[in-house]
Design an enzyme around this catalytic site. Structure first.
Site, mmCIF file in Angstrom:
data_model
loop_
_atom_site.group_PDB
_atom_site.id
_atom_site.type_symbol
_atom_site.label_atom_id
_atom_site.label_comp_id
_atom_site.label_asym_id
_atom_site.label_seq_id
_atom_site.Cartn_x
_atom_site.Cartn_y
_atom_site.Cartn_z
ATOM 1 N N SER A 51 0.810 -1.221 0.000
ATOM 2 C CA SER A 51 0.000 0.000 0.000
ATOM 3 C C SER A 51 0.841 1.268 0.000
ATOM 4 O O SER A 51 0.362 2.325 -0.409
ATOM 5 C CB SER A 51 -0.942 0.007 1.213
ATOM 6 O OG SER A 51 -0.213 -0.104 2.419
ATOM 7 N N GLY A 89 -1.865 -4.358 1.206
ATOM 8 C CA GLY A 89 -1.870 -5.544 2.043
ATOM 9 C C GLY A 89 -0.887 -6.612 1.624
ATOM 10 O O GLY A 89 -0.770 -7.643 2.287
ATOM 11 N N ASN A 117 4.501 -5.465 5.454
ATOM 12 C CA ASN A 117 3.425 -6.298 5.991
ATOM 13 C C ASN A 117 3.958 -7.568 6.628
ATOM 14 O O ASN A 117 3.360 -8.101 7.565
ATOM 15 C CB ASN A 117 2.406 -6.622 4.897
ATOM 16 C CG ASN A 117 1.531 -5.421 4.578
ATOM 17 O OD1 ASN A 117 0.938 -4.817 5.457
ATOM 18 N ND2 ASN A 117 1.470 -5.057 3.306
ATOM 19 N N ASP A 203 -3.048 7.168 10.686
ATOM 20 C CA ASP A 203 -2.772 5.793 11.115
ATOM 21 C C ASP A 203 -1.327 5.598 11.553
ATOM 22 O O ASP A 203 -0.970 4.577 12.141
ATOM 23 C CB ASP A 203 -3.149 4.784 10.025
ATOM 24 C CG ASP A 203 -2.341 4.931 8.739
ATOM 25 O OD1 ASP A 203 -1.344 5.676 8.718
ATOM 26 O OD2 ASP A 203 -2.708 4.277 7.746
ATOM 27 N N HIS A 206 1.127 5.138 7.007
ATOM 28 C CA HIS A 206 1.216 5.580 5.614
ATOM 29 C C HIS A 206 1.557 7.068 5.537
ATOM 30 O O HIS A 206 1.000 7.862 6.299
ATOM 31 C CB HIS A 206 -0.098 5.310 4.886
ATOM 32 C CG HIS A 206 -0.478 3.866 4.857
ATOM 33 N ND1 HIS A 206 -1.242 3.283 5.852
ATOM 34 C CD2 HIS A 206 -0.186 2.890 3.964
ATOM 35 C CE1 HIS A 206 -1.404 2.000 5.567
ATOM 36 N NE2 HIS A 206 -0.783 1.735 4.427
#
Length: 236
Positions: A51, A89, A117, A203, A206
């Site tokens: 992402s 993801g 991830n 978050d 990012h």
């Protein structure tokens, strides 16, 4: 990357497979519609990642790939085609599963920015290393020049995990002779978390648009070097 560590992955194998096939079709169509001279001169660069590459949480023109395209154009490399192969993801295993579809005959160079991830899920670094190495082996077989973007683990998994995880990218870059950029987040003031937060989305994972601009400015010179390698026909 995502905040959720466990549960069903949003980017399932089927989604990754479809993304790879769509990318291959896109490259084929684009090349077929270009004049022969333009095909010979143009460098096609695939940005493979998760992402962070895909541009999660940002409007289209603020993502990593559009900002990189703009930066390259400002540096006189507007003829470089940068293809967004980021899948939200995705893990290193997902990247390995779709790398053969991504490396079509039209691709000259590839940025590999995976592993975040894996880190969020606490995947064994040996597994991540094997997956990244598989991607580099595929690029080597296709004679595609590579820029490998590293990832650094926090200390919460322990010193042994951190040391093993952090070593993956410099070790493999040296083994396969790829270009190497130490961290995707280079340029955000990683040594000053309070400062870096200004460049992140809420978050905390990012980058926001300003953060993306700084990330691109930091990695840009390595991408220019990658383009030079591709033009000289230097794979690896």
């Amino acid at each position: 990357m995502r905040k959720r560590l466990f549960g069903k992955d949003f980017a399932t194998y089927g989604v990754r497979a479809l993304a790879g096939k769509v990318l291959a079709l896109f490259l084929l169509v684009m090349t077929a519609t270009m004049p022969a001279a333009a095909v010979a001169e143009r460098v096609t660069l695939v940005a493979m990642g998760d992402s962070l590459t895909q541009g999660y949480g940002l409007v289209a023109e603020q993502g990593f790939v559009p900002q990189l395209r703009d930066w390259l154009a400002q540096q006189g490399h507007g003829d470089v085609q940068v293809v967004n192969a980021g899948v939200s993801g995705d893990t290193s295993a997902g990247g390995l599963a779709r790398v053969d579809w991504s490396l079509t005959a039209q691709v000259d160079a590839m940025i590999v920015a995976l592993g975040g991830n894996d880190l969020l899920r606490g995947i064994d670094p040996a597994v991540t290393r094997a997956n990244i190495e598989g991607i580099l082996q595929a690029a080597q077989a296709a004679d595609v020049a590579v820029l490998l973007v590293g990832m650094r683990a926090p200390g919460n998994y322990g010193a042994e995990y951190k040391a093993e995880f952090d070593a993956i990218w410099p070790d493999l870059a040296e083994k396969y002779g790829t270009l190497y950029h130490p961290s995707y987040f280079e340029g955000l003031g990683a040594d000053d978390p309070a400062s870096a937060r200004r460049f992140m989305q809420p978050d905390g994972i990012h980058p926001n648009a300003r953060g993306g601009e700084r990330i691109v400015a930091a990695v840009g010179p390595k991408v220019v070097e990658l383009i030079s390698r591709a033009r000289q026909g230097e794979g690896g």
